[in-house]
Design a protein around this motif. Structure first.
Motif, short mmCIF file in Angstrom:
data_model
loop_
_atom_site.label_atom_id
_atom_site.label_comp_id
_atom_site.label_asym_id
_atom_site.label_seq_id
_atom_site.Cartn_x
_atom_site.Cartn_y
_atom_site.Cartn_z
N GLY A 42 1.31 -1.40 -0.10
CA GLY A 42 0.00 -0.24 -0.36
C GLY A 42 1.03 1.30 0.29
O GLY A 42 0.03 3.00 0.26
N LYS A 43 2.21 1.09 -0.12
CA LYS A 43 2.87 2.54 0.16
C LYS A 43 3.95 2.55 -1.64
O LYS A 43 4.23 1.54 -1.71
N GLU A 44 4.07 3.67 -1.47
CA GLU A 44 5.32 3.57 -2.71
C GLU A 44 7.07 3.57 -2.39
O GLU A 44 7.28 3.26 -0.94
N ARG A 45 7.26 3.05 -3.29
CA ARG A 45 8.57 2.49 -3.13
C ARG A 45 9.59 3.73 -3.10
O ARG A 45 9.29 4.59 -2.78
N GLU A 46 10.92 3.31 -1.99
CA GLU A 46 11.62 4.42 -1.00
C GLU A 46 12.58 3.80 -1.96
O GLU A 46 13.07 2.84 -1.23
N GLY A 47 12.95 4.75 -1.86
CA GLY A 47 15.02 4.71 -1.67
C GLY A 47 15.03 4.91 -0.18
O GLY A 47 15.69 5.35 0.17
N VAL A 48 15.97 3.06 -0.15
CA VAL A 48 16.75 3.11 1.13
C VAL A 48 18.39 3.94 1.29
O VAL A 48 18.97 4.32 2.42
N SER A 49 18.92 3.54 0.09
CA SER A 49 20.52 3.77 0.02
C SER A 49 21.43 3.11 -0.90
O SER A 49 20.26 3.01 -2.08
N CYS A 50 22.31 3.76 -1.35
CA CYS A 50 23.25 3.68 -2.36
C CYS A 50 24.38 3.63 -2.67
O CYS A 50 24.54 4.62 -1.18
N ILE A 51 25.00 3.56 -3.36
CA ILE A 51 26.49 3.01 -3.26
C ILE A 51 27.33 3.19 -4.81
O ILE A 51 26.65 2.55 -5.20
N SER A 63 15.20 7.87 7.55
CA SER A 63 14.61 5.83 7.94
C SER A 63 15.58 5.31 8.71
O SER A 63 14.82 4.42 8.84
N VAL A 64 16.76 5.23 7.32
CA VAL A 64 17.78 3.89 7.81
C VAL A 64 19.02 4.96 8.58
O VAL A 64 19.68 3.48 8.71
N LYS A 65 19.15 5.78 7.92
CA LYS A 65 20.43 6.16 8.71
C LYS A 65 21.06 6.24 10.45
O LYS A 65 20.09 6.18 10.77
N GLY A 66 21.73 5.60 10.29
CA GLY A 66 22.58 4.97 11.30
C GLY A 66 22.67 3.43 11.75
O GLY A 66 23.04 2.85 12.92
N ARG A 67 21.59 3.45 11.10
CA ARG A 67 20.83 1.60 11.28
C ARG A 67 21.28 0.64 10.23
O ARG A 67 21.51 -0.47 10.89
N PHE A 68 21.29 1.40 8.85
CA PHE A 68 21.59 -0.24 7.67
C PHE A 68 23.21 0.92 7.95
O PHE A 68 23.05 1.92 7.63
N THR A 69 23.41 -0.31 6.59
CA THR A 69 24.39 0.06 6.29
C THR A 69 25.59 -0.62 4.75
O THR A 69 24.90 -1.87 4.30
N VAL A 79 26.94 -6.37 -3.81
CA VAL A 79 26.80 -5.71 -2.53
C VAL A 79 25.61 -5.87 -1.53
O VAL A 79 25.12 -7.14 -1.86
N TYR A 80 25.80 -5.84 -0.61
CA TYR A 80 25.29 -6.34 0.75
C TYR A 80 24.32 -4.74 1.40
O TYR A 80 24.77 -3.72 1.29
N LEU A 81 23.74 -4.86 1.93
CA LEU A 81 22.62 -4.43 3.29
C LEU A 81 22.48 -4.71 4.22
O LEU A 81 22.07 -5.31 4.47
N HIS A 82 23.39 -4.03 5.37
CA HIS A 82 23.60 -4.33 6.74
C HIS A 82 22.64 -3.67 7.23
O HIS A 82 22.28 -2.70 7.43
N MET A 83 21.44 -4.56 7.90
CA MET A 83 20.58 -3.86 8.83
C MET A 83 20.19 -4.17 10.04
O MET A 83 20.44 -5.54 10.60
N ASN A 84 20.43 -3.03 10.77
CA ASN A 84 20.85 -3.04 12.23
C ASN A 84 18.78 -2.17 13.00
O ASN A 84 18.87 -1.33 12.88
N SER A 85 18.70 -3.14 14.51
CA SER A 85 17.75 -2.37 14.98
C SER A 85 16.95 -2.12 14.27
O SER A 85 16.35 -1.05 13.54
N LEU A 86 16.25 -3.14 13.20
CA LEU A 86 15.09 -3.30 12.24
C LEU A 86 13.73 -3.08 13.29
O LEU A 86 13.83 -3.21 14.22
N LYS A 87 12.86 -2.47 12.65
CA LYS A 87 12.12 -1.81 13.70
C LYS A 87 10.39 -2.39 12.20
O LYS A 87 10.63 -2.83 11.46
N PRO A 88 9.40 -2.59 13.18
CA PRO A 88 8.47 -3.08 12.25
C PRO A 88 8.04 -2.48 10.70
O PRO A 88 7.88 -3.10 10.08
#
Length: 121
Positions: A42-51, A63-69, A79-88
């Motif tokens: 039900g939501k639009e696509r969101e850009g999370v991260s880029c290298i 929304s992910v700064k400081g939690r994702f790398t 390419v990896y996306l390391h996700m920490n402190s995940l939220k619902p």
């Protein structure tokens, strides 16, 4: 044939961690800008991260700064996306995408099929 394949999604409890992988065939990821995107129901696509391709500069959404790398392993062409402190609210289908131009193009040229991440207790 150019192909991006995501893996590593799954079910994780709030506060937990996951690492997503984006493995490429038919292209050398070192020469491409690689983005991670997500789309929740039900939501639009969101850009999370880029290298970036040449400098390995990294970018994150607020929304992910400081939690994702985001990181790149040239030897594995992954390419990896390391996700920490995940939220619902991180629950979504996560996609990786590649483009030769920039991290800020309107739409990336090549896309993977997506991997589901569900954060729930």
């Amino acid at each position: 044939q150019l192909q991006l394949v995501e893996s590593g999604g799954g079910l994780v409890q709030p506060g937990g961690s996951l690492t997503l992988s984006c493995e490429a065939s038919g292209l050398t990821l070192d020469y491409y800008f690689i983005g991670w995107f997500r789309q929740a129901p039900g939501k639009e696509r969101e850009g999370v991260s880029c290298i970036s391709s040449s400098t390995d500069s990294t970018y994150y959404s607020d929304s992910v700064k400081g939690r994702f790398t985001i990181s790149r392993d040239g030897a594995k062409n992954t390419v990896y996306l390391h996700m920490n402190s995940l939220k619902p609210e991180d629950t979504a289908v996560y996609y990786c995408a590649a483009d030769r131009s920039s991290c800020f193009v309107r739409d990336f040229r090549w896309w993977g099929q997506g991997t589901q991440v569900t954060v729930s207790s």
